[in-house]
Scaffold this active site. Structure first.
Site, PDB file in Angstrom:
ATOM      1  CG  ASN A  39      -0.799  -0.266   2.060  1.00 18.31           C
ATOM      2  OD1 ASN A  39       0.319  -1.040   3.087  1.00 18.31           O
ATOM      3  ND2 ASN A  39      -1.337   0.460   3.564  1.00 18.31           N
ATOM      4  CG  ASP A  40      -0.203   4.388   2.722  1.00 18.34           C
ATOM      5  OD1 ASP A  40      -1.682   3.222   1.917  1.00 18.34           O
ATOM      6  OD2 ASP A  40      -0.513   4.837   4.000  1.00 18.34           O
ATOM      7  CE1 TYR A 100      -0.960  -0.748   9.911  1.00 15.95           C
ATOM      8  CE2 TYR A 100      -1.890   1.034  11.015  1.00 15.95           C
ATOM      9  CZ  TYR A 100      -1.680  -0.141  10.863  1.00 15.95           C
ATOM     10  OH  TYR A 100      -3.135  -1.114  11.115  1.00 15.95           O
ATOM     11  CB  SER A 101       1.924   5.346   5.921  1.00 24.69           C
ATOM     12  OG  SER A 101       2.301   3.956   5.063  1.00 24.69           O
ATOM     13  NE  ARG A 168      -4.087   5.397  10.257  1.00 27.51           N
ATOM     14  CZ  ARG A 168      -5.264   5.506  10.326  1.00 27.51           C
ATOM     15  NH1 ARG A 168      -5.338   5.552  11.542  1.00 27.51           N
ATOM     16  NH2 ARG A 168      -5.848   4.961   9.860  1.00 27.51           N
ATOM     17  CD  GLU A 222      -6.304   6.320   6.387  1.00 26.49           C
ATOM     18  OE1 GLU A 222      -5.653   5.527   7.618  1.00 26.49           O
ATOM     19  OE2 GLU A 222      -6.280   5.962   5.678  1.00 26.49           O
TER      20      GLU A 222
HETATM   21  C1  FRU Z   1      -3.591   4.429   4.401  1.00 21.77           C
HETATM   22  C2  FRU Z   1      -3.029   3.449   5.601  1.00 21.77           C
HETATM   23  C3  FRU Z   1      -2.260   4.824   6.999  1.00 21.77           C
HETATM   24  C4  FRU Z   1      -1.381   4.353   7.385  1.00 21.77           C
HETATM   25  C5  FRU Z   1      -1.041   2.680   6.863  1.00 21.77           C
HETATM   26  C6  FRU Z   1      -1.382   1.342   7.185  1.00 21.77           C
HETATM   27  O1  FRU Z   1      -3.807   3.466   3.379  1.00 21.77           O
HETATM   28  O2  FRU Z   1      -4.188   3.618   6.134  1.00 21.77           O
HETATM   29  O3  FRU Z   1      -2.863   5.442   7.423  1.00 21.77           O
HETATM   30  O4  FRU Z   1       0.045   4.374   8.012  1.00 21.77           O
HETATM   31  O5  FRU Z   1      -2.022   2.464   5.729  1.00 21.77           O
HETATM   32  O6  FRU Z   1      -0.593   0.183   6.547  1.00 21.77           O
END
Ligand code: FRU
Length: 488
Positions: A39-40, A100-101, A168, A222
């Site tokens: 993901n991110d 996480y991100s 976050r 986010e």
């Molecule tokens: C966005 C998110 C962030 C988080 C990450 C977790 O896609 O939900 O807010 O840090 O993905 O994978």
């Protein structure tokens, strides 16, 4: 090697990678995970001439239903890539249920990483207003490949009282000799906003201000990104919980930006949120300034919790990163267009001059199609049955049966005199008027019977595109270590 790192390594063996390589949908000139879920984009930066592209990574599960760590690619030219060891895996109290991100920040020749450690306390909690850890973790690097131990800089107790546990995705901006960290937040009564912390040494942070919308705009923001561009301060963010209004906010979660006017030391209200990419598969973008001074943005070519699917899951992978896009401000609009390095992937060129109702055969799914419509109403049918159309000032993307559940997306545009479609094996990135608007989407068809049909006259060019070259790095797992039990 600890158990979590071992689990990450054993999910990425040569056999598992080879199985993903056999998938006909794998992308040619987009970064995708070696196996599993991506993901991110995280930690984007250019450090000593090398671009670092990190990303949220769950190698062990293509649906993402496992704890996130960070994956890592490096490149000098955005064409040849090296896969590197996974820098952060969820293996401490601070990030045991997800590294996480987060982002990278270069100061005094040193690379600093800031990211969110996610964890859940055992017990009967709602994990929104209680029971969840969202802490800011810091680590440093002098080579971009080895990292100092994780250090917790901020805990939930350091955030303003009115916030839920959801705080976050730190991103750093330097202004007037001070450092500002922006974090996405959900208040206890479910309002989305951004929190700003300030520091003089990148280690000690204190709360500075809140950036909130003039009118309620979702329950959570986010992935905030605060940056200066062409004399403006931009706050990009991804609000969750915004209701659709006509053809605005058609995705489950949004991506877009506000302009921020004053000092970051005082609370501010922002308004006029502008959507950044109107396609189905775009979320969590992050930007950085490179050594050439370009503001480059990469997004996640995916979105959480969508009701459409990606058949790649069957081949043990899901999602990808968008092309790197250079940003500039033009008449109050953020324009985005793939960086020159991507354009250098263009190979064979074919000039086209089509009359209304004409079709041609596309040489491949992996092409860049640059079109100049002249009429004010038109429709283009692309590949198997994707339709792009323009009528009454509204542009519509309809991926047809290739969309795997995707319906249609729209944007209002006064005139369209250029339309460019970066088509890859299973994706389209569509740029209108050299990047005034963009639509990113995944599509699933096959390489036979590829066409381009137009309802009204159009000239243009089609280029076949070369592929990225990625050198793999296979981390060795230790078969003598017991496997870990996965519970989310
Ligand atoms: C966005 C998110 C962030 C988080 C990450 C977790 O896609 O939900 O807010 O840090 O993905 O994978």
């Amino acid at each position: 090697m600890n158990l979590v790192r071992n689990a990450f390594a054993s999910a990425q063996t040569k056999e598992k990678r080879d199985a993903v390589k056999a998938d006909a949908n794998r992308l040619a000139y987009h970064l995708m995970p070696p196996v599993g879920w991506l993901n991110d984009p995280n930690g984007l930066c250019e450090y000593n001439g090398v671009y670092h592209i990190f990303y949220q990574y769950t190698p062990g599960n293509p649906t993402g239903a496992d704890h996130r760590g960070w994956g890592h690619y490096t490149t000098k030219d955005f064409i040849h890539y090296n896969e590197q060891d996974d820098p952060f895996v969820p293996d401490t109290e601070a990030d045991g249920k997800g590294s996480y991100s987060g982002s990278a920040f270069i100061e005094d020749g040193k690379l600093h990483f800031f990211y969110t450690g996610n964890n859940k306390l055992p017990g009967d909690y709602d994990y929104i207003n209680n029971g969840r850890i969202h802490w800011v973790i810091h680590s440093e690097s002098l080579d971009g490949l080895t990292f100092t131990p994780k250090e917790v800089l901020l805990k939930n107790k350091d955030y303003p009282e009115n916030l839920s546990c959801h705080v976050r995705d730190p991103k750093i901006l330097k202004r007037n000799g001070q450092y500002y960290m922006v974090l996405g937040a959900r208040t206890k009564d479910s309002h989305g906003q951004a929190e700003v912390f300030v520091s003089t040494d990148l280690k000690h942070w204190k709360y500075a201000s809140t950036i909130r919308p003039e009118h309620d705009f979702g329950y959570m923001w986010e992935c905030p990104d605060l940056f200066e561009l062409d004399g403006k301060t931009i706050l990009m963010t991804c609000p969750q919980g915004v209701a659709q209004e006509g053809i605005l906010y058609e995705n489950i979660y949004q991506n877009g930006w506000f302009e921020v006017d004053g000092s970051l030391d005082h609370d501010q209200t922002v308004k006029n949120f502008k959507e950044f990419d109107n396609g189905f598969d775009f979320y969590a973008p992050q930007s950085f300034q490179d050594e050439k001074g370009r503001r480059i943005l990469i997004g996640w070519m995916g979105i959480p919790d969508a009701d459409y699917t990606n058949p790649t899951v069957k081949a043990n992978w899901q999602h990808a990163l968008t092309l790197p896009r250079q940003l500039h401000d033009q008449n109050g609009r953020l324009y985005q267009y793939p960086i020159d390095e991507i354009l250098s992937l263009r190979q064979e060129k074919m000039d086209i001059n089509l009359g209304g109702g004409e079709c041609i055969k596309l040489p491949s799914r992996v092409v860049d199609i640059d079109l100049k419509p002249v009429a004010d109403t038109w429709a283009i049918t692309l590949r198997k049955d994707v339709t792009l159309s323009y009528k009454d000032g509204i542009f519509t993307l309809d991926p047809g049966t290739s969309g795997s559940g995707r319906t249609s997306r729209h944007v209002k545009v006064d005139t369209i005199d250029q339309l460019e479609i970066f088509s890859d094996t299973s994706s389209l990135e569509i740029f209108i008027n050299h990047g005034q608007y963009a639509f990113t989407t995944r599509v699933y068809d096959d390489a036979s019977d590829l066409k381009l049909c137009v309802s009204a006259p159009m000239t243009g060019q089609i280029f076949t595109m070369a592929s990225f070259e990625v050198v793999e790095k296979i981390e060795k797992s230790d078969p003598t270590l017991p496997s870990i039990k996965k519970e989310c």
